[in-house]
Design a protein around this motif. Structure first.
Motif, PDB file in Angstrom:
ATOM      1  N   ASN A 170      35.106   0.411   9.004  1.00 15.72           N
ATOM      2  CA  ASN A 170      33.879  -0.271   9.428  1.00 15.72           C
ATOM      3  C   ASN A 170      33.449  -1.343   8.435  1.00 15.72           C
ATOM      4  O   ASN A 170      33.000  -2.419   8.839  1.00 15.72           O
ATOM      5  CB  ASN A 170      32.755   0.738   9.652  1.00 15.72           C
ATOM      6  CG  ASN A 170      32.961   1.559  10.900  1.00 15.72           C
ATOM      7  OD1 ASN A 170      33.618   1.131  11.841  1.00 15.72           O
ATOM      8  ND2 ASN A 170      32.425   2.767  10.910  1.00 15.72           N
ATOM      9  N   ALA A 171      33.599  -1.089   7.140  1.00 17.49           N
ATOM     10  CA  ALA A 171      33.246  -2.085   6.121  1.00 17.49           C
ATOM     11  C   ALA A 171      34.139  -3.311   6.237  1.00 17.49           C
ATOM     12  O   ALA A 171      33.657  -4.453   6.175  1.00 17.49           O
ATOM     13  CB  ALA A 171      33.355  -1.475   4.729  1.00 17.49           C
ATOM     14  N   ASN A 172      35.444  -3.099   6.429  1.00 12.37           N
ATOM     15  CA  ASN A 172      36.371  -4.225   6.577  1.00 12.37           C
ATOM     16  C   ASN A 172      36.102  -5.008   7.847  1.00 12.37           C
ATOM     17  O   ASN A 172      36.200  -6.231   7.870  1.00 12.37           O
ATOM     18  CB  ASN A 172      37.815  -3.734   6.557  1.00 12.37           C
ATOM     19  CG  ASN A 172      38.250  -3.295   5.180  1.00 12.37           C
ATOM     20  OD1 ASN A 172      37.727  -3.752   4.177  1.00 12.37           O
ATOM     21  ND2 ASN A 172      39.206  -2.393   5.136  1.00 12.37           N
ATOM     22  N   ARG A 173      35.756  -4.299   8.911  1.00 13.42           N
ATOM     23  CA  ARG A 173      35.453  -4.970  10.179  1.00 13.42           C
ATOM     24  C   ARG A 173      34.213  -5.842  10.034  1.00 13.42           C
ATOM     25  O   ARG A 173      34.184  -6.976  10.520  1.00 13.42           O
ATOM     26  CB  ARG A 173      35.249  -3.934  11.276  1.00 13.42           C
ATOM     27  CG  ARG A 173      35.149  -4.549  12.654  1.00 13.42           C
ATOM     28  CD  ARG A 173      35.100  -3.518  13.718  1.00 13.42           C
ATOM     29  NE  ARG A 173      33.853  -2.758  13.572  1.00 13.42           N
ATOM     30  CZ  ARG A 173      33.478  -1.768  14.355  1.00 13.42           C
ATOM     31  NH1 ARG A 173      34.269  -1.383  15.325  1.00 13.42           N
ATOM     32  NH2 ARG A 173      32.353  -1.157  14.171  1.00 13.42           N
ATOM     33  N   LYS A 174      33.199  -5.346   9.328  1.00 15.43           N
ATOM     34  CA  LYS A 174      31.976  -6.138   9.110  1.00 15.43           C
ATOM     35  C   LYS A 174      32.269  -7.369   8.274  1.00 15.43           C
ATOM     36  O   LYS A 174      31.729  -8.433   8.539  1.00 15.43           O
ATOM     37  CB  LYS A 174      30.892  -5.290   8.432  1.00 15.43           C
ATOM     38  CG  LYS A 174      30.271  -4.282   9.371  1.00 15.43           C
ATOM     39  CD  LYS A 174      29.243  -3.430   8.661  1.00 15.43           C
ATOM     40  CE  LYS A 174      28.709  -2.373   9.606  1.00 15.43           C
ATOM     41  NZ  LYS A 174      27.757  -1.466   8.944  1.00 15.43           N
ATOM     42  N   GLN A 175      33.141  -7.225   7.266  1.00 16.49           N
ATOM     43  CA  GLN A 175      33.510  -8.376   6.438  1.00 16.49           C
ATOM     44  C   GLN A 175      34.213  -9.444   7.264  1.00 16.49           C
ATOM     45  O   GLN A 175      33.931 -10.626   7.142  1.00 16.49           O
ATOM     46  CB  GLN A 175      34.418  -7.949   5.299  1.00 16.49           C
ATOM     47  CG  GLN A 175      33.712  -7.296   4.158  1.00 16.49           C
ATOM     48  CD  GLN A 175      34.679  -6.889   3.050  1.00 16.49           C
ATOM     49  OE1 GLN A 175      35.890  -6.889   3.238  1.00 16.49           O
ATOM     50  NE2 GLN A 175      34.122  -6.544   1.895  1.00 16.49           N
ATOM     51  N   LYS A 176      35.123  -9.029   8.136  1.00 16.47           N
ATOM     52  CA  LYS A 176      35.849  -9.976   8.986  1.00 16.47           C
ATOM     53  C   LYS A 176      34.900 -10.664   9.959  1.00 16.47           C
ATOM     54  O   LYS A 176      35.009 -11.849  10.214  1.00 16.47           O
ATOM     55  CB  LYS A 176      36.970  -9.282   9.742  1.00 16.47           C
ATOM     56  CG  LYS A 176      38.147  -8.929   8.882  1.00 16.47           C
ATOM     57  CD  LYS A 176      39.239  -8.248   9.670  1.00 16.47           C
ATOM     58  CE  LYS A 176      40.389  -7.858   8.771  1.00 16.47           C
ATOM     59  NZ  LYS A 176      41.450  -7.189   9.493  1.00 16.47           N
ATOM     60  N   ASP A 177      33.957  -9.907  10.518  1.00 13.13           N
ATOM     61  CA  ASP A 177      33.003 -10.466  11.479  1.00 13.13           C
ATOM     62  C   ASP A 177      32.076 -11.467  10.794  1.00 13.13           C
ATOM     63  O   ASP A 177      31.725 -12.489  11.375  1.00 13.13           O
ATOM     64  CB  ASP A 177      32.173  -9.364  12.139  1.00 13.13           C
ATOM     65  CG  ASP A 177      32.984  -8.520  13.112  1.00 13.13           C
ATOM     66  OD1 ASP A 177      34.105  -8.951  13.480  1.00 13.13           O
ATOM     67  OD2 ASP A 177      32.503  -7.442  13.503  1.00 13.13           O
ATOM     68  N   SER A 178      31.658 -11.208   9.566  1.00 16.93           N
ATOM     69  CA  SER A 178      30.735 -12.094   8.873  1.00 16.93           C
ATOM     70  C   SER A 178      31.416 -13.363   8.357  1.00 16.93           C
ATOM     71  O   SER A 178      30.770 -14.358   8.113  1.00 16.93           O
ATOM     72  CB  SER A 178      30.043 -11.367   7.719  1.00 16.93           C
ATOM     73  OG  SER A 178      30.986 -11.018   6.730  1.00 16.93           O
ATOM     74  N   SER A 179      32.748 -13.329   8.214  1.00 18.20           N
ATOM     75  CA  SER A 179      33.469 -14.508   7.728  1.00 18.20           C
ATOM     76  C   SER A 179      33.798 -15.494   8.840  1.00 18.20           C
ATOM     77  O   SER A 179      34.273 -16.583   8.583  1.00 18.20           O
ATOM     78  CB  SER A 179      34.758 -14.083   7.010  1.00 18.20           C
ATOM     79  OG  SER A 179      35.661 -13.510   7.915  1.00 18.20           O
ATOM     80  N   LYS A 180      33.532 -15.124  10.080  1.00 22.66           N
ATOM     81  CA  LYS A 180      33.837 -16.026  11.203  1.00 22.66           C
ATOM     82  C   LYS A 180      32.762 -17.052  11.397  1.00 22.66           C
ATOM     83  O   LYS A 180      31.664 -16.987  11.136  1.00 22.66           O
ATOM     84  CB  LYS A 180      33.999 -15.221  12.500  1.00 22.66           C
ATOM     85  CG  LYS A 180      35.270 -14.427  12.503  1.00 22.66           C
ATOM     86  CD  LYS A 180      35.423 -13.673  13.807  1.00 22.66           C
ATOM     87  CE  LYS A 180      36.712 -12.895  13.809  1.00 22.66           C
ATOM     88  NZ  LYS A 180      36.939 -12.190  15.040  1.00 22.66           N
TER      89      LYS A 180
END
Length: 81
Positions: free
Chosen positions: A71-81
């Motif tokens: 979940n932490a990695n998914r949030k990081q990927k979503d915020s970098s878009k």
């Protein structure tokens, strides 16, 4: 190190345990009725039912940690878009 034969045995063991946990989680999901999505608590409950003693505690802890990291990695990927 570990021999190829020993690694094969361990691999079969892990696959068997995952199959048992997944089957138990699926049964738990079917009992709940309305839901169609397998959730973390289904897998946690299945892990507690399938694994003995200390393995149960470690299995739940490691699973929870894996989901938290996912979940932490998914949030990081979503915020970098």
């Amino acid at each position: 190190g570990i021999t190829k034969k020993s690694m094969g045995i361990m691999n079969d063991f892990v696959i068997d345990m995952m199959d048992k946990i997944a089957s138990e989680a699926k049964t738990d999901l079917a009992i709940s009725g309305k839901e169609k999505t397998l959730r973390e608590w289904h897998v946690n409950t299945a892990t507690k039912l399938v694994l003995p003693g200390e393995l149960k505690k470690h299995g739940v802890n490691e699973g929870t940690k894996a989901i938290r990291n996912f979940n932490a990695n998914r949030k990081q990927k979503d915020s970098s878009k």
